[in-house]
Design a protein around this motif. Structure first.
Motif, PDB file in Angstrom:
ATOM      1  N   SER A  83       0.871  -0.863  -0.030  1.00 49.51           N
ATOM      2  CA  SER A  83       0.105  -0.318  -0.252  1.00 49.51           C
ATOM      3  C   SER A  83       0.873   1.327   0.104  1.00 49.51           C
ATOM      4  N   LEU A  84       0.081   2.554   0.640  1.00 48.57           N
ATOM      5  CA  LEU A  84       1.059   3.464   0.173  1.00 48.57           C
ATOM      6  C   LEU A  84       0.277   4.482   0.921  1.00 48.57           C
ATOM      7  N   LEU A 125      -1.720   7.862   3.061  1.00 48.68           N
ATOM      8  CA  LEU A 125      -2.535   8.985   2.373  1.00 48.68           C
ATOM      9  C   LEU A 125      -0.781  10.421   2.206  1.00 48.68           C
ATOM     10  N   PRO A 161      -3.284   2.308  -4.873  1.00 46.98           N
ATOM     11  CA  PRO A 161      -3.661   3.103  -3.817  1.00 46.98           C
ATOM     12  C   PRO A 161      -4.468   4.027  -4.609  1.00 46.98           C
ATOM     13  N   GLU A 162      -5.797   4.647  -4.029  1.00 39.70           N
ATOM     14  CA  GLU A 162      -6.396   5.270  -4.015  1.00 39.70           C
ATOM     15  C   GLU A 162      -5.561   7.384  -4.471  1.00 39.70           C
ATOM     16  N   LEU A 218       0.757  -5.019  -4.065  1.00 39.29           N
ATOM     17  CA  LEU A 218      -0.071  -3.884  -4.458  1.00 39.29           C
ATOM     18  C   LEU A 218      -0.749  -5.169  -4.862  1.00 39.29           C
ATOM     19  N   TYR A 237      -3.981  -3.726  -5.134  1.00 34.91           N
ATOM     20  CA  TYR A 237      -4.806  -2.852  -5.801  1.00 34.91           C
ATOM     21  C   TYR A 237      -3.764  -0.906  -6.162  1.00 34.91           C
TER      22      TYR A 237
END
Length: 274
Positions: A112-113, A115, A137-138, A133, A135
């Motif tokens: 993940s990354l 915020l 990361p948004e 990953l 997904y």
């Protein structure tokens, strides 16, 4: 100094030993760049953080899994290379370097990354290839100046719809993921110039002919039943790519449009600032 001796010294975390690995790097380099790639470092020597005018810092191919809070002193840093290390999480101190334009995080163990990545408002190039990953990361979708995104060789199944916010994005590399369908959000990004979905599991390609900025699409090594339709002048690399929807005609003769050789993947050498 031999590689064997370097390997032995690298396992000793004492400052003097780590400084020994850097040999003569005592003062701020004239070119404002420090490259200690491949030095088998297990931690970043703190005296590098005193080079406050530093613009480029290459830490690739070491044994790093954390960074000291003193890194925050490098507020002029524009390029940071952390690829080929052992990071399981991005150190939050990286997100304090607000002048960063290019960030290399490939070939680590990131799932993940944070915020806090959104604080890097000047970021234009992000490489997160060859991580863990599942997904995208948004938070990546909040990097409004991003032009190049390399997210290949992960385990991505889809892309977030928020990606369409990135109106400066021109190049996206997604090769070697787990995409079973062409990401629909890319159809809503007319400013894209390069799309690479090589080595995925895409069985059908929608038409890309409506994307006015598109220059190159790479779709090879997919179990697809068709080639994506593209506008005139767009290069395609993949099965049936030599077939063009409308061959040009000149003097009554049909001239087949053929493509050049398959372009190289994203460059192994790291680009300089624009």
């Amino acid at each position: 100094m031999g590689n064997v001796l370097k390997a032995i010294v690298a396992f000793v975390p004492h400052n003097d030993c780590q400084k020994y690995l850097l040999e003569d790097l005592e003062e701020m380099p004239v070119d404002k760049m420090v490259d200690v790639s491949g030095m088998q470092l297990r931690r970043l020597p703190l005296h590098i953080c005193s080079f406050r005018e530093l613009v480029k810092l290459y830490l690739s191919d070491n044994n790093l899994n954390h960074l000291p809070p003193e890194l925050e002193q490098l507020q002029n840093l524009q390029i940071l290379a952390l690829d080929f290390n052992n990071f399981k999480a991005l150190p939050l101190v990286v997100c304090t370097l607000k002048q960063l334009c290019i960030l290399y995080l490939g070939n680590n163990k990131l799932c993940s990354l944070p915020l806090e990545l959104r604080l890097l408002r000047n970021l234009k190039t992000l490489w997160i290839e060859s991580n863990c990953l599942q997904y995208l990361p948004e938070v990546v979708c909040e990097l409004s100046l991003l032009k190049t995104l390399h997210a290949g060789s992960n385990a991505l199944h889809t892309l977030p719809v928020q990606l369409r916010r990135l109106q400066e994005l021109r190049t996206i590399w997604l090769s070697g993921n787990l995409l079973s369908e062409f990401p629909s959000v890319l159809l809503e990004m007319p400013f894209l110039e390069v799309i690479d979905v090589d080595r995925n599991s895409i069985r059908f390609f929608p038409s890309l002919a409506h994307l006015p900025g598109l220059k190159l699409v790479i779709y090879d090594h997919n179990p697809c039943r068709n080639a994506p339709k593209v506008a005139k002048g767009v290069r395609r690399v993949g099965r049936w790519s030599e077939e063009t929807p409308e061959p040009r005609k000149r003097s009554g003769a049909v001239i087949e449009i053929t493509l050049d050789e398959k372009p190289a993947p994203p460059p192994a050498t790291k680009p300089e600032l624009e």
